[in-house]
Structures are given as C-alpha cells and as structure tokens.
Scaffold this active site. Structure first.
Site, mmCIF file in Angstrom:
data_model
loop_
_atom_site.group_PDB
_atom_site.id
_atom_site.type_symbol
_atom_site.label_atom_id
_atom_site.label_comp_id
_atom_site.label_asym_id
_atom_site.label_seq_id
_atom_site.Cartn_x
_atom_site.Cartn_y
_atom_site.Cartn_z
ATOM 1 C CG HIS A 223 -7.757 37.520 -6.539
ATOM 2 N ND1 HIS A 223 -7.016 37.644 -7.700
ATOM 3 C CD2 HIS A 223 -7.210 38.413 -5.658
ATOM 4 C CE1 HIS A 223 -6.062 38.550 -7.533
ATOM 5 N NE2 HIS A 223 -6.166 39.035 -6.304
ATOM 6 C CG ASP A 225 -6.873 42.547 -3.674
ATOM 7 O OD1 ASP A 225 -6.522 41.398 -4.033
ATOM 8 O OD2 ASP A 225 -6.456 43.586 -4.216
ATOM 9 C CG HIS A 280 -7.987 42.277 -9.201
ATOM 10 N ND1 HIS A 280 -8.809 42.365 -8.089
ATOM 11 C CD2 HIS A 280 -6.735 42.093 -8.705
ATOM 12 C CE1 HIS A 280 -8.098 42.247 -6.992
ATOM 13 N NE2 HIS A 280 -6.830 42.070 -7.331
ATOM 14 N NE ARG A 290 1.565 43.731 -14.967
ATOM 15 C CZ ARG A 290 0.798 43.379 -13.942
ATOM 16 N NH1 ARG A 290 0.773 42.118 -13.537
ATOM 17 N NH2 ARG A 290 0.053 44.268 -13.319
#
Length: 351
Positions: A223, A225, A280, A290
C-alpha cells in the site's frame, strides 16, 4: 472494517502452531501487488545524516529515486525510542481480552484492531495494532494501565511532540530540494502562523507476531500511505519492504537509532508527482516477533484544498492533480484504495 473477533482472534496469533486459511496468502508471479518474497534483493534505501551539509540535495534525490530513506542524527533521543517501544511491547504482551478492551469502534480511528487496509483484501494480515489518533487514547490508557496511566500518556505526548518537530524539519528540507519553501504552500503558511497544527497526525503501534508459515503470510499488504510523511521506528527485527520498479521488493533492515521515512500520497500531490508515494509492505518471521511505531503526518483539517505547488508546476508543465481536501481524499482512498491518485488526476492535455 472486518471484525477482530472472526474465526481467529488477532490478539492470539503468536500462539498458533499452524497458519489458518483466512491468513494464507496465495503469492504468485502473476500477482502484481504482492510479488513473491524472493523478489526482494540485497539493496537498501539511502541512509542520510541530517547533519550533512548537503542534506537538502541528499533528501531530494532519495525522495525522487526511492520515495523513502533512513535518517541518522535526527535529534530524537534513543531513550524516548526505547520508551515507546517498551510501551508497545507491554501492550501487545497483554492477554487478548485485555487488548480488546481498547478495540476500535466502527466509526472511530483510535484503538486496537486490524490494519484499516484489511478492507481491501480477501485474506487477513498477520499483525495487530493500536492506533492513537486523538485525545481519546487517554481513556483507553486509563483502562489498560490504571497504575501507569500518567507515565504512558507522557511517553506518547513526548513522542508526538518530537515527531512533529522532526516532520516539520524534514518538510522544509525536502521542499528546499524542489526550490520552494513552506511559504509557497498557502494552507501551510497560514497554519504555521496560527496556533493550529500544520498537519493532522496519527501514531500507529504495530506488532507482527511469530508466524508458523511466514512464506505464505503477510504482515501488512502492499500500500501507500495517505499522509504527507511517515516516520517509522522499527525494532531490531526486519520485515519492512519497499517496492522499487527496477529492483522489486527491497528489505529495509533496522539500524539502531536510525528512523525510516517515506513519502505519502499528499506529498506526491504537492510535488506534482516529482516525489512519488512509495509502495511498501511488511513480512513476518518464524522465530522472532517485530514491533514498529509509525508516525503518520497528515494533511490540514477542514475544507482546506491541497494541490500541486504552483511554483513546481510552472507556466509550462501540466498540473497532474486537481485540488482536493484532505477529508475528500481520504474518502476517495477508502473507496478505491490504490487508485486514489488516479481518481484525482487531471487528464494530460497532450493526450
């Protein structure tokens, strides 16, 4: 937004020994938005020292060629980065039922839940998150941490303040690489001289639990941002990947004390497409979880229109995007997702 209480609770993902079908992605070579993870190459986005005398040109080149970069000597203390990461771990280590007490409402942005882009994908993502978008997080923190409420609110407030200062600094430098200043953005010039914020902001705490079959799972799907800039602190476990046309998926390995910055759709519009918003995603790991903390610096509130900066467009070059308010653009993105920029594009007069 899909329910977080469907067949598998996202709050318990790390305890699963097998990958549920609802979380199993079919990654094929023909799937253009999600190429196989083997497409990632040993290359990385630039690391830029903000104290470098040539920082303006370095940032401009990184924005043009990558749409993303990493920054060192940014002025945010390591102790604050450690504190906000510790806060995140403390929350995500809680039992699922405790986390659900902070669940997002259907109408609200703030709260615990799945990534909002889950709406656009058939399969679920192997992640959970806590979104902090406004003052409502105070009530959530009081419920989650009644004893440490003041401490954790203080960490978030300090983090937000430091990110706002850093985002403003980056904006000035990046604009400088285009030969313009904040004064060349009418709405930014007005809000900078008033007591209001130049851009709305959201903090998203992300957790990607260990996954039994990471090669078939997706932590966060591909996607862009919607904001101006995103500043990301990631823990010592890698997973972030950015897409570069010539290279495919490129992994951004964590560097201690270094922050990741990426261009969002709003900056793409402001720059008239000179600085593209970067696609990304996040992959997951079999043995380690993570944490990442994303600060998304958005657009002006109200009916303020955003459009390409006139000095960048010039008298000759065509303006690629029509004026659009921040709220209107978010509605468009909510409807058409990755086609939002196309939806506000101006037809090239040469066609």
């Amino acid at each position: 937004m899909p329910s977080i209480n469907e067949d598998v609770s996202i709050g318990n993902l790390g305890s699963l020994q097998t990958l549920p079908d609802s979380f199993t992605w079919k990654l094929t070579a023909a799937d253009s938005i999600l190429p196989p993870s083997s497409a990632a190459v040993k290359e990385s986005i630039p690391v830029i020292d903000l104290s470098d005398p040539d920082v303006t040109n370095l940032l401009g080149n990184a924005c043009k060629t990558w749409g993303a970069f990493q920054i060192a000597n940014h002025g945010v203390s390591q102790s604050l980065l450690d504190d906000v990461e510790s806060l995140s771990k403390t929350f995500f280590d809680m039992p699922s039922e405790r986390k659900l007490e902070a669940a997002s409402s259907n109408k609200g942005v703030s709260g615990y839940g799945e990534p909002r882009i889950s709406l656009f994908f058939e399969k679920k993502m192997w992640s959970e998150g806590l979104t902090i978008a406004d003052g409502s997080y105070r009530n959530q923190f009081l419920t989650i941490w009644p004893r440490d409420y003041t401490k954790y609110c203080g960490i978030i407030e300090e983090y937000k303040g430091e990110m706002e200062k850093l985002a403003s600094r980056l904006l000035s430098c990046i604009l400088g690489s285009l030969g313009v200043t904040v004064d060349d953005i009418e709405w930014a010039k007005k809000t900078e001289k008033s007591e209001s914020k130049m851009g709305q902001s959201v903090i998203r705490l992300n957790h990607y639990p260990v996954c039994p079959e990471p090669e078939r799972a997706m932590g966060l799907a591909a996607h862009t941002d919607s904001c101006l800039l995103t500043i990301l602190h990631q823990s010592n476990m890698g997973g972030l990947q950015v897409f570069k046309e010539e290279s495919g998926w490129v992994t951004v390995e964590p560097i201690p004390g270094v922050l990741v910055v990426n261009i969002g759709d709003l900056f793409h519009i402001l720059s008239n497409g000179k600085f593209p918003s970067v696609v990304h995603r996040a992959r997951v790991n079999r043995t380690k979880s993570r944490i990442s903390i994303a600060y998304l610096w958005g657009g002006p509130a109200g009916e303020v229109e955003i459009s390409p900066i006139s000095k960048i467009v010039g008298p000759v070059g065509p303006c690629l995007y029509r004026p659009v308010t921040w709220s209107e653009y978010l509605r468009i993105k909510f409807e058409v997702f990755d086609k939002a920029l196309d939806a506000i594009g101006v037809v090239n007069p040469t066609n």
